[in-house]
Design an enzyme around this catalytic site. Sequence first.
Site, PDB file in Angstrom:
ATOM      1  N   LYS A 197       0.899  -1.215   0.110  1.00 40.17           N
ATOM      2  CA  LYS A 197       0.146   0.088   0.193  1.00 40.17           C
ATOM      3  C   LYS A 197       0.922   1.221  -0.101  1.00 40.17           C
ATOM      4  O   LYS A 197       1.956   1.302   0.640  1.00 40.17           O
ATOM      5  CB  LYS A 197      -1.123  -0.056   1.334  1.00 40.17           C
ATOM      6  N   GLY A 239       6.304   0.415   6.023  1.00 37.69           N
ATOM      7  CA  GLY A 239       7.253  -0.369   5.079  1.00 37.69           C
ATOM      8  C   GLY A 239       7.236  -0.030   3.624  1.00 37.69           C
ATOM      9  O   GLY A 239       8.526   0.124   3.015  1.00 37.69           O
ATOM     10  N   CYS A 240       6.025   0.192   2.978  1.00 33.92           N
ATOM     11  CA  CYS A 240       6.091   0.542   1.634  1.00 33.92           C
ATOM     12  C   CYS A 240       6.859   1.781   1.217  1.00 33.92           C
ATOM     13  O   CYS A 240       7.561   1.938   0.166  1.00 33.92           O
ATOM     14  CB  CYS A 240       4.621   0.596   1.176  1.00 33.92           C
ATOM     15  N   THR A 241       6.908   2.682   2.307  1.00 34.47           N
ATOM     16  CA  THR A 241       7.479   3.932   1.983  1.00 34.47           C
ATOM     17  C   THR A 241       8.979   3.978   2.102  1.00 34.47           C
ATOM     18  O   THR A 241      10.034   4.441   1.133  1.00 34.47           O
ATOM     19  CB  THR A 241       7.081   5.194   2.871  1.00 34.47           C
ATOM     20  N   ALA A 282      10.060   1.806  -1.319  1.00 35.58           N
ATOM     21  CA  ALA A 282      10.017   2.956  -2.361  1.00 35.58           C
ATOM     22  C   ALA A 282      11.302   3.722  -2.334  1.00 35.58           C
ATOM     23  O   ALA A 282      11.771   3.991  -3.422  1.00 35.58           O
ATOM     24  CB  ALA A 282       8.954   3.399  -2.433  1.00 35.58           C
TER      25      ALA A 282
END
Length: 159
Positions: A44, A49-51, A54
């Site tokens: 998401k 974690g995704c930030t 990325a």
Amino acid sequence: MANIKGLAPGDPAPDFTLPSQTGEQVSLHDLYAEKVVVLYFYPKDDTYGCTKEACAFRDAYEVFSEAGAQVVGVSSDSVDSHDQFARKHNLPFVLVADSGGELRRRYGIPTTLGLLPGRVTYVIDRQGVIRHVFSSQMQFNGHVQGALKVVKELAGQPA
């Protein structure tokens, strides 16, 4: 399609055409015709974690580019969500919107605890063949490091 297995090195990468954060249609076969593709699935936009993941890909983007690879992120978030996420974190690579999760299913991406979409990275060569798979919900940097090692090997550079 109850018993989907994840894809492995040597498998052909399922092709797709999906909208990017700019609304432009992106096709996998067009991408690997030009460069090795690092295709990473994440749960998401704008979550912790995704930030981190990325931004790790962003920070290594120049090294990937110099080695002849392009990075593409995939989640089921909307085009608008991807656009905001990319702008907020200065992401120089393409994010594609897999609305409904069809591409995620075609790649056999597992879920964590049956709820959270999995985090899996693929390196796809110029013939559309998967050369590397890394699956870990928590080892954010492992996705970047593992992919970069394989990309450099494919480019004939020291890892």
